[in-house]
Design an enzyme around this catalytic site. Structure first.
Site, mmCIF file in Angstrom:
data_model
loop_
_atom_site.group_PDB
_atom_site.id
_atom_site.type_symbol
_atom_site.label_atom_id
_atom_site.label_comp_id
_atom_site.label_asym_id
_atom_site.label_seq_id
_atom_site.Cartn_x
_atom_site.Cartn_y
_atom_site.Cartn_z
ATOM 1 N N VAL A 184 -4.119 26.138 63.750
ATOM 2 C CA VAL A 184 -4.585 25.440 62.711
ATOM 3 C C VAL A 184 -6.005 24.728 62.877
ATOM 4 C CG1 VAL A 184 -4.186 23.627 60.874
ATOM 5 C CG2 VAL A 184 -2.475 25.171 61.358
ATOM 6 N N ALA A 185 -6.147 24.176 64.019
ATOM 7 C CA ALA A 185 -7.146 23.292 64.327
ATOM 8 C C ALA A 185 -8.179 24.316 64.599
ATOM 9 C CB ALA A 185 -6.999 22.548 65.614
ATOM 10 N N TRP A 230 -8.563 27.611 63.719
ATOM 11 C CA TRP A 230 -9.040 28.213 62.489
ATOM 12 C C TRP A 230 -9.890 27.460 61.682
ATOM 13 C CZ3 TRP A 230 -8.076 27.069 57.328
ATOM 14 C CH2 TRP A 230 -8.000 28.113 56.635
ATOM 15 N N HIS A 231 -9.696 26.108 61.472
ATOM 16 C CA HIS A 231 -10.749 25.355 60.777
ATOM 17 C C HIS A 231 -12.063 25.336 61.298
ATOM 18 C CE1 HIS A 231 -7.224 23.345 58.669
ATOM 19 N NE2 HIS A 231 -8.108 23.088 57.896
ATOM 20 N N ASP A 232 -12.198 25.013 62.728
ATOM 21 C CA ASP A 232 -13.338 25.248 63.465
ATOM 22 C C ASP A 232 -12.985 24.880 64.805
ATOM 23 O OD1 ASP A 232 -15.969 25.062 63.718
ATOM 24 O OD2 ASP A 232 -16.817 23.413 62.717
#
Length: 629
Positions: A509-510, A512-514
């Site tokens: 998740v992290a 994927w965000h940036d």
């Protein structure tokens, strides 16, 4: 509106009834009032005939003496909170000069507007053009349908329903695929070629590698794309030209310099949004969805789950739409392109699985209603107005981005600057998600609502994650969390495996965000903050407190206060001030006894707020709605 009667029957007509209907959960998303395993029509009919009340629902407390005390707290504290944020935003504040350059002239007389957030500012200035596109795209579909109509014999019902559904699927996906090409070129110019190349490679991998390797290849390719897009800055044409020619332009022959100049020219014609790689992360999720839905379908071909279960394909439950694989011919490149670059959801989502997209293209969902869509549009307009009012009167974003000296702010100011900052983050994400979902609803596709509750209506870390970016949460469940085994705490080994699963999920998740350290820390903090809540649930199970419900409610509320403080800290690190900024804020609050006194007062106010949150959930249970968040 069919759905409103199911949840609001018996209400009087008038402005208050309309307002209640406007903010009904069924208006926001029928998924909140209909079990995922039940077709919408069947659930709606059952609600009309029989009012279901969850057995865990308690009698209302809204008129109790306890809640009248809580109302008094709300009436005094909430205006004070807004005043503190407004007070530090006034030109008379001695620190105003530090952040005034991040303000612009606003549309409210005598007020400037905080334009420090680039993400919302981009959305705001492009909103009129996007609104025109929202109208133009569905109208153009009507033109397409007139030029490429469904055969009259299918419309007249002289063919079976399956043939008519196939004709509708071909008509809609053909338009979506054609519009996708136009949309990509308009948005990204010549960079559309890069996106189409990535899509083509991903499709070829899914169709050509041996079946057992499809999941590994799908994940490896798409994770590599996430990193490559970031590290290569979207593969600039000039950089590609330099790589091909083998050196800087000054050391080249005339013909090779021309190639580099061509690359520069192509880069300058990058469409409306040149940095396509920033927006491509959401497309990666759709690529994974296509590949894994295709992989799981390979075991199901030759059998028809809909016929086996004797289901009505035109009235499937959401769970059946997602779980039932598409037929072999549905995994064509045209359908794949139409899904991956579906214009209303391309930029920000919400995310819809490939199976669900194909099912909704065959049969229009029963959940779509012009009346509900209109009310949803009104809700979007009201949220937009709320955001504009906050940015015109509370310049908390500009303050936090101007390298403030946190020690000059009082504990109350520090806390409320952080608190309102989180609300701005929530609103700036909510608005694009709602706008693009609205566009999709107008076009005939019903994706999940991404935001269920306001950021001020969350007391559980686990529930917060279920309700924040809800379509992404559901995507993670289907494609990562459940394949990794889900969660179990029956044994120490199960607990350890579950923690590892959480870490894998939130690391993805992290990233994927940036690809940033503060987001990685945010992801791990979320996992760490899960553990106390899980442990508390195991140490204080509800069944052991059935004879003392009030005591159990107070105990849960104390835990909720701790959860809220932890969630605020994690989200400030990930999306606002970063780890150093949070450390400065915490030091400012604890620098003297006044800070500690304020912290105690703030915790008491949070306690009151969480009691109201509990009662909101009880109100939903009394209507037979259990959202688990």
């Amino acid at each position: 509106m069919a759905s409103s009667g199911s949840s609001n029957s018996g209400r009087r007509s008038g402005p208050l009834s309309f307002l209640a209907d406007l903010y009904d959960l069924d208006t926001l998303d029928t998924r909140f009032t209909t079990p995922s395993s039940v077709p919408y029509r069947a659930a709606n009919d059952k609600r009309e005939d029989d009012k279901v009340v969850d057995q865990r629902a308690e009698p209302p407390k809204w008129r109790s003496l306890e809640f009248h005390l809580y109302y008094l707290v709300f009436v005094t504290v909430v205006p004070y909170m807004f005043w503190v944020a407004y007070d530090v935003s006034r030109p008379s504040d001695p620190r105003y000069d530090r952040f005034k350059n991040r303000l612009a002239d606003g549309w409210i007389p005598g007020r400037k507007i905080d334009v420090s957030d680039a993400q919302y500012y981009t959305f705001r200035i492009n909103l009129p053009y996007m609104a025109l596109l929202l109208v133009f795209h569905p109208l153009l579909r009507r033109v397409w349908n007139a030029v490429y109509p469904v055969p009259q014999e299918l419309k007249a019902g002289r063919a079976n329903a399956a043939e008519a559904a196939e004709a509708r699927l071909r008509q809609r996906t053909s338009y979506d695929a054609a519009f996708a090409l136009f949309f990509l070129v308009a948005l990204h110019g010549f960079s559309a070629v890069k996106i189409l190349a990535i899509l083509a490679i991903n499709y070829r991998l899914a169709m050509s590698v041996p079946k057992k390797y499809i999941p590994a290849v799908a994940w490896a390719f798409n994770i590599c794309i996430l990193f490559a897009n970031e590290l290569c800055s979207g593969y600039k044409f000039k950089a590609i030209a330099l790589l091909l020619t083998g050196g800087p332009a000054t050391d080249m022959r005339t013909d090779t310099r021309a190639l580099v100049s061509l690359g520069q020219w192509l880069d300058r014609h990058g469409g409306i949004m040149r940095r396509w790689e920033i927006l491509f992360n959401i497309t990666v999720l759709r690529l994974v969805s296509f590949n894994l839905d295709y992989y799981w379908s390979l075991d199901r071909w030759g059998s028809n789950p809909i016929e086996k279960k004797q289901l009505d394909p035109a009235n499937l439950s959401e769970r059946d739409r997602i779980a039932t694989p598409a037929s072999a011919q549905d995994y064509s490149f045209r359908n794949y392109l139409a899904y991956a670059i579906y214009a209303p959801l391309y930029l920000t989502g919400p995310i819809i699985t490939f199976n669900d997209y194909i099912s909704q293209q065959r049969y229009q969902p029963a959940t779509l209603s012009p009346a509900r869509t209109l009310k949803y549009a009104i809700r979007f307009a009201l949220v937009l107005l709320a955001m504009e009012l906050v940015l015109h009167f509370d310049y908390v974003g500009a303050i936090s981005k101007s390298n403030p000296t946190w020690s000059t702010y009082s504990p109350a100011q520090l806390s409320l600057l952080s608190y309102f900052n989180l609300h701005i983050i929530w609103l700036k994400l909510l608005l694009p998600w709602r706008f693009f979902r609205l566009w999709s609803l107008v076009d005939g596709i019903d994706p999940p609502e991404n935001m269920l509750r306001c950021v001020s209506d969350n007391y559980s870390t686990l529930s917060f994650w279920r309700g924040w970016h809800r379509s992404y949460y559901r995507w993670l469940l289907r494609y990562i969390y459940i394949p990794l085994g889900g969660s179990s705490f029956r044994t120490a080994w199960d607990a350890a495996r579950t923690v590892v699963t959480y870490l894998v999920v939130f690391t993805f998740v992290a990233l994927w965000h940036d690809i940033k350290l503060n987001l990685l820390i945010w992801g791990w903090l979320i996992v760490v903050f899960f553990l106390p809540e899980i442990a508390a649930g195991m140490l204080f199970p509800r069944r052991k407190w059935e004879s003392r419900p009030t005591a159990y409610r107070m105990l849960c509320c104390l835990g909720g206060v701790g959860n809220v403080l932890m969630m605020m800290s994690a989200n400030l690190v990930g999306f606002a001030v970063g780890l150093e900024g949070l450390e400065s804020i915490v030091r400012g609050i604890f620098r003297d006894y006044s800070g500690l006194a304020f912290l105690v007062t703030a915790c008491a106010v949070l306690f009151v707020g969480i009691q109201v949150m509990f009662e909101i959930r009880q109100s939903e249970l009394r209507r037979g709605i259990n959202l688990k968040c």
